[in-house]
Motif scaffolding. Structure first.
Motif, short mmCIF file in Angstrom:
data_model
loop_
_atom_site.label_atom_id
_atom_site.label_comp_id
_atom_site.label_asym_id
_atom_site.label_seq_id
_atom_site.Cartn_x
_atom_site.Cartn_y
_atom_site.Cartn_z
N VAL A 48 1.16 -1.47 0.07
CA VAL A 48 -0.11 0.28 -0.09
C VAL A 48 0.67 1.15 0.37
N ALA A 49 0.99 2.13 -0.72
CA ALA A 49 1.47 3.68 -0.64
C ALA A 49 0.17 4.77 -0.27
N PRO A 50 -0.68 4.44 0.18
CA PRO A 50 -2.01 5.59 1.05
C PRO A 50 -1.07 6.78 0.37
N TRP A 51 -2.21 7.95 -0.38
CA TRP A 51 -1.86 9.24 0.02
C TRP A 51 -2.85 10.25 0.40
N GLY A 52 -3.27 10.83 1.10
CA GLY A 52 -4.00 12.05 1.37
C GLY A 52 -6.29 10.91 1.87
N PRO A 53 -6.85 11.56 0.60
CA PRO A 53 -7.87 10.99 0.94
C PRO A 53 -7.32 9.07 -0.18
N TYR A 54 -6.54 8.78 -0.94
CA TYR A 54 -6.59 7.67 -1.59
C TYR A 54 -5.61 6.61 -1.02
N TYR A 55 -6.36 5.44 -1.21
CA TYR A 55 -6.02 4.59 -0.81
C TYR A 55 -5.43 3.28 -1.79
N LEU A 56 -3.67 4.06 -2.45
CA LEU A 56 -3.45 2.80 -3.56
C LEU A 56 -3.14 1.83 -2.65
N TRP A 57 -3.44 0.51 -3.68
CA TRP A 57 -3.08 -0.53 -3.04
C TRP A 57 -2.99 -1.86 -4.03
N GLY A 58 -1.94 -2.66 -3.34
CA GLY A 58 -2.42 -4.08 -4.45
C GLY A 58 -1.70 -3.69 -5.75
N ALA A 59 -2.25 -4.09 -6.93
CA ALA A 59 -1.29 -4.32 -8.30
C ALA A 59 -0.69 -2.97 -8.36
N THR A 60 -1.51 -1.79 -8.65
CA THR A 60 -1.13 -0.96 -9.02
C THR A 60 -0.08 -0.67 -7.63
N ALA A 61 -0.14 -0.39 -6.52
CA ALA A 61 1.36 -0.21 -5.23
C ALA A 61 2.38 -0.61 -5.65
N ARG A 62 2.38 -2.35 -6.14
CA ARG A 62 3.23 -3.07 -6.25
C ARG A 62 3.38 -2.67 -8.21
N MET A 63 3.54 -1.96 -8.72
CA MET A 63 3.67 -2.15 -10.19
C MET A 63 4.55 -0.49 -9.62
N LEU A 64 3.65 0.38 -9.29
CA LEU A 64 5.08 1.52 -8.42
C LEU A 64 5.73 1.60 -8.20
N LEU A 65 5.95 0.15 -7.13
CA LEU A 65 7.66 -0.51 -5.85
C LEU A 65 7.95 -0.08 -6.98
N GLY A 66 8.00 -1.24 -8.17
CA GLY A 66 8.56 -1.64 -8.70
C GLY A 66 9.13 0.18 -9.70
N LEU A 67 8.70 0.44 -9.58
CA LEU A 67 9.02 2.34 -10.83
C LEU A 67 10.03 2.32 -9.51
N ALA A 68 9.75 3.08 -8.43
CA ALA A 68 10.29 3.25 -7.85
C ALA A 68 11.67 2.70 -7.15
N GLU A 69 11.68 1.63 -6.82
CA GLU A 69 13.08 1.15 -6.93
C GLU A 69 13.82 1.50 -8.54
#
Length: 180
Positions: A155-176
């Motif tokens: 998960v990578a919550p931001w403000g009212p948005y709960y970013l989680w699951g596949a979207t969070a995992r893909m974006l973590l890959g990009l961050a890495e």
């Protein structure tokens, strides 16, 4: 972590021996400040209603590949003209528990862009700051009950948005990738 990822990364679950359907999502960053375009999926959708997602979807018969699918879906879902997107590359496909092999396509939005949500698919279009997306410290692991057991996910919550699951995992890959 440059290789493929999956919804099974955090749990002791083998990847299912089942065919996957190809899909593409577009991680489109604004050229001026790097903010990332995301959607809140329509609450009336059959699959993943109300979830935070990158614009995208399955590869249709008329799509040449996952990149074409991601660009087509971004036009349909948020009104992003593919001519405004400079493609930077793509990450390895991410395998979902719903049997998709999702290719995250990375692009830069050039020029002004005012998103227009497709009401049947998208309740809201918003932008998340690059600093949040690009920092691996923004991500953490949570767990929930799923199909009789516990499932771990990013998960990578931001403000009212709960970013989680596949979207969070893909974006973590990009961050890495940004960090390496």
């Amino acid at each position: 972590m440059a290789g493929p990822s999956s919804d099974y990364d955090l749990d002791d679950m083998p990847l299912p021996d089942a065919p996957t359907r190809s899909a593409g999502v577009l991680a489109a960053f604004h050229e001026d400040d790097g903010r990332l375009v995301l959607t809140k999926r329509a609450s009336g959708l059959r699959h993943h209603p109300g979830q935070i997602a990158l614009p995208g979807g399955k590869v249709d018969p008329g799509d040449a590949d996952e990149v074409a699918a991601a660009l087509r879906e971004a036009r349909e879902e948020v009104g992003l003209d593919p001519a405004q997107v400079d493609l930077v590359g793509a990450l390895a496909p991410h395998r979902t528990v719903t049997s998709f092999a999702v290719t995250p396509v990375i692009g830069i939005i050039r020029g002004p862009f005012v998103p227009v949500a497709e009401p049947g698919e998208v309740d809201e279009v918003f932008a998340m700051p690059f600093a949040h997306i690009a920092d691996p410290a923004s991500y953490r692991v949570e767990k929930r009950r799923w199909r009789g057991g516990w499932r771990s996910y990013y998960v990578a919550p931001w403000g009212p948005y709960y970013l989680w699951g596949a979207t969070a995992r893909m974006l973590l890959g990009l961050a890495e990738r940004f960090r390496s």
